[in-house]
Design a protein around this motif. Sequence first.
Motif, PDB file in Angstrom:
ATOM      1  N   UNK A   9       5.378   6.936   1.233  1.00  0.00           N
ATOM      2  CA  UNK A   9       5.354   5.860   2.229  1.00  0.00           C
ATOM      3  C   UNK A   9       4.899   4.567   1.588  1.00  0.00           C
ATOM      4  N   UNK A  10       5.584   3.484   1.935  1.00  0.00           N
ATOM      5  CA  UNK A  10       5.187   2.145   1.500  1.00  0.00           C
ATOM      6  C   UNK A  10       4.928   1.311   2.745  1.00  0.00           C
ATOM      7  N   UNK A  11       3.763   0.679   2.806  1.00  0.00           N
ATOM      8  CA  UNK A  11       3.446  -0.048   4.026  1.00  0.00           C
ATOM      9  C   UNK A  11       2.644  -1.315   3.746  1.00  0.00           C
ATOM     10  N   UNK A  12       2.871  -2.266   4.581  1.00  0.00           N
ATOM     11  CA  UNK A  12       2.125  -3.504   4.646  1.00  0.00           C
ATOM     12  C   UNK A  12       2.363  -4.032   6.039  1.00  0.00           C
ATOM     13  N   UNK A  13       1.629  -5.039   6.485  1.00  0.00           N
ATOM     14  CA  UNK A  13       1.846  -5.544   7.847  1.00  0.00           C
ATOM     15  C   UNK A  13       3.311  -5.864   8.107  1.00  0.00           C
ATOM     16  N   UNK A  14       3.858  -5.287   9.134  1.00  0.00           N
ATOM     17  CA  UNK A  14       5.230  -5.494   9.615  1.00  0.00           C
ATOM     18  C   UNK A  14       6.272  -4.761   8.776  1.00  0.00           C
ATOM     19  N   UNK A  15       5.880  -4.013   7.791  1.00  0.00           N
ATOM     20  CA  UNK A  15       6.833  -3.260   6.981  1.00  0.00           C
ATOM     21  C   UNK A  15       6.311  -1.844   6.740  1.00  0.00           C
ATOM     22  N   UNK A  16       7.193  -0.877   6.974  1.00  0.00           N
ATOM     23  CA  UNK A  16       6.807   0.514   6.798  1.00  0.00           C
ATOM     24  C   UNK A  16       8.054   1.297   6.389  1.00  0.00           C
ATOM     25  N   UNK A  17       8.029   1.892   5.207  1.00  0.00           N
ATOM     26  CA  UNK A  17       9.203   2.580   4.680  1.00  0.00           C
ATOM     27  C   UNK A  17       8.836   4.000   4.255  1.00  0.00           C
TER      28      UNK A  17
ATOM     29  N   UNK B 145       0.863  -1.170   0.000  1.00  0.00           N
ATOM     30  CA  UNK B 145       0.000   0.000   0.000  1.00  0.00           C
ATOM     31  C   UNK B 145       0.906   1.228   0.000  1.00  0.00           C
ATOM     32  N   UNK B 146       0.533   2.232  -0.753  1.00  0.00           N
ATOM     33  CA  UNK B 146       1.394   3.403  -0.906  1.00  0.00           C
ATOM     34  C   UNK B 146       0.663   4.673  -0.473  1.00  0.00           C
ATOM     35  N   UNK B 147       1.419   5.594   0.095  1.00  0.00           N
ATOM     36  CA  UNK B 147       0.798   6.833   0.531  1.00  0.00           C
ATOM     37  C   UNK B 147       1.719   8.024   0.339  1.00  0.00           C
TER      38      UNK B 147
ATOM     39  N   UNK C  28       6.293  -0.038 -13.280  1.00  0.00           N
ATOM     40  CA  UNK C  28       7.429   0.879 -13.114  1.00  0.00           C
ATOM     41  C   UNK C  28       7.788   1.108 -11.652  1.00  0.00           C
ATOM     42  N   UNK C  29       7.124   0.381 -10.740  1.00  0.00           N
ATOM     43  CA  UNK C  29       7.388   0.543  -9.299  1.00  0.00           C
ATOM     44  C   UNK C  29       7.256   2.000  -8.862  1.00  0.00           C
ATOM     45  N   UNK C  30       6.230   2.672  -9.371  1.00  0.00           N
ATOM     46  CA  UNK C  30       6.104   4.100  -9.149  1.00  0.00           C
ATOM     47  C   UNK C  30       4.704   4.466  -8.667  1.00  0.00           C
ATOM     48  N   UNK C  31       4.653   5.397  -7.734  1.00  0.00           N
ATOM     49  CA  UNK C  31       3.399   6.000  -7.314  1.00  0.00           C
ATOM     50  C   UNK C  31       3.510   7.502  -7.575  1.00  0.00           C
ATOM     51  N   UNK C  32       2.434   8.079  -8.075  1.00  0.00           N
ATOM     52  CA  UNK C  32       2.433   9.473  -8.499  1.00  0.00           C
ATOM     53  C   UNK C  32       1.334  10.248  -7.795  1.00  0.00           C
ATOM     54  N   UNK C  33       1.629  11.496  -7.488  1.00  0.00           N
ATOM     55  CA  UNK C  33       0.630  12.393  -6.917  1.00  0.00           C
ATOM     56  C   UNK C  33       0.522  13.609  -7.829  1.00  0.00           C
TER      57      UNK C  33
ATOM     58  N   UNK D 190      -1.940  12.707   3.012  1.00  0.00           N
ATOM     59  CA  UNK D 190      -2.497  13.441   1.879  1.00  0.00           C
ATOM     60  C   UNK D 190      -3.364  12.520   1.029  1.00  0.00           C
ATOM     61  N   UNK D 191      -2.798  11.380   0.661  1.00  0.00           N
ATOM     62  CA  UNK D 191      -3.524  10.437  -0.195  1.00  0.00           C
ATOM     63  C   UNK D 191      -2.903   9.061  -0.031  1.00  0.00           C
ATOM     64  N   UNK D 192      -3.727   8.049  -0.250  1.00  0.00           N
ATOM     65  CA  UNK D 192      -3.277   6.673  -0.097  1.00  0.00           C
ATOM     66  C   UNK D 192      -3.883   5.841  -1.213  1.00  0.00           C
ATOM     67  N   UNK D 193      -3.114   4.869  -1.677  1.00  0.00           N
ATOM     68  CA  UNK D 193      -3.632   3.915  -2.656  1.00  0.00           C
ATOM     69  C   UNK D 193      -3.220   2.517  -2.211  1.00  0.00           C
ATOM     70  N   UNK D 194      -4.180   1.636  -2.143  1.00  0.00           N
ATOM     71  CA  UNK D 194      -3.898   0.284  -1.681  1.00  0.00           C
ATOM     72  C   UNK D 194      -3.283  -0.564  -2.790  1.00  0.00           C
ATOM     73  N   UNK D 195      -2.847  -1.749  -2.417  1.00  0.00           N
ATOM     74  CA  UNK D 195      -2.309  -2.672  -3.418  1.00  0.00           C
ATOM     75  C   UNK D 195      -3.372  -3.036  -4.457  1.00  0.00           C
ATOM     76  N   UNK D 196      -4.630  -2.955  -4.066  1.00  0.00           N
ATOM     77  CA  UNK D 196      -5.714  -3.262  -4.979  1.00  0.00           C
ATOM     78  C   UNK D 196      -6.194  -2.080  -5.796  1.00  0.00           C
TER      79      UNK D 196
END
Length: 115
Positions: free
Chosen positions: A96-104, A33-35, A75-80, A48-54
């Motif tokens: 931000x990249x997050x999933x259970x037990x991982x937060x970057x 999930x990306x934010x 492209x391993x990219x998230x855009x705002x 500001x905004x979030x987009x899930x893996x789905x």
Amino acid sequence: QVQLVESGGGLVQPGGSLRLSCKASTSIFSIYNMGWYRQAPGKQRELVARITSGGSTNYADSVKGRFTISRDNAKNTVTLQMNSLKPEDTAVYSCNAFRPLNNYWGQGTQVTVSS
């Protein structure tokens, strides 16, 4: 470990547009999930905004109708995409990249809206 590198910040006049990009260094980007978050001087960091893996999205009320988050898993990219920018949008924007037990987090990119 996932590295996130943001780009696209800068100075823009009120009413203008900017496009922020965040590239992730992972082969499993699609499951994250990306934010986008922002922090203005003297204020707490806010979502500001979030987009899930789905592909589901949600936005802060203050940016609804003006900002659009999207992802390109190939492209391993998230855009705002930020339109109709206001001075109160001035902040450091972080990916931000997050999933259970991982937060970057990325290092952040400055967005300044000023005439």
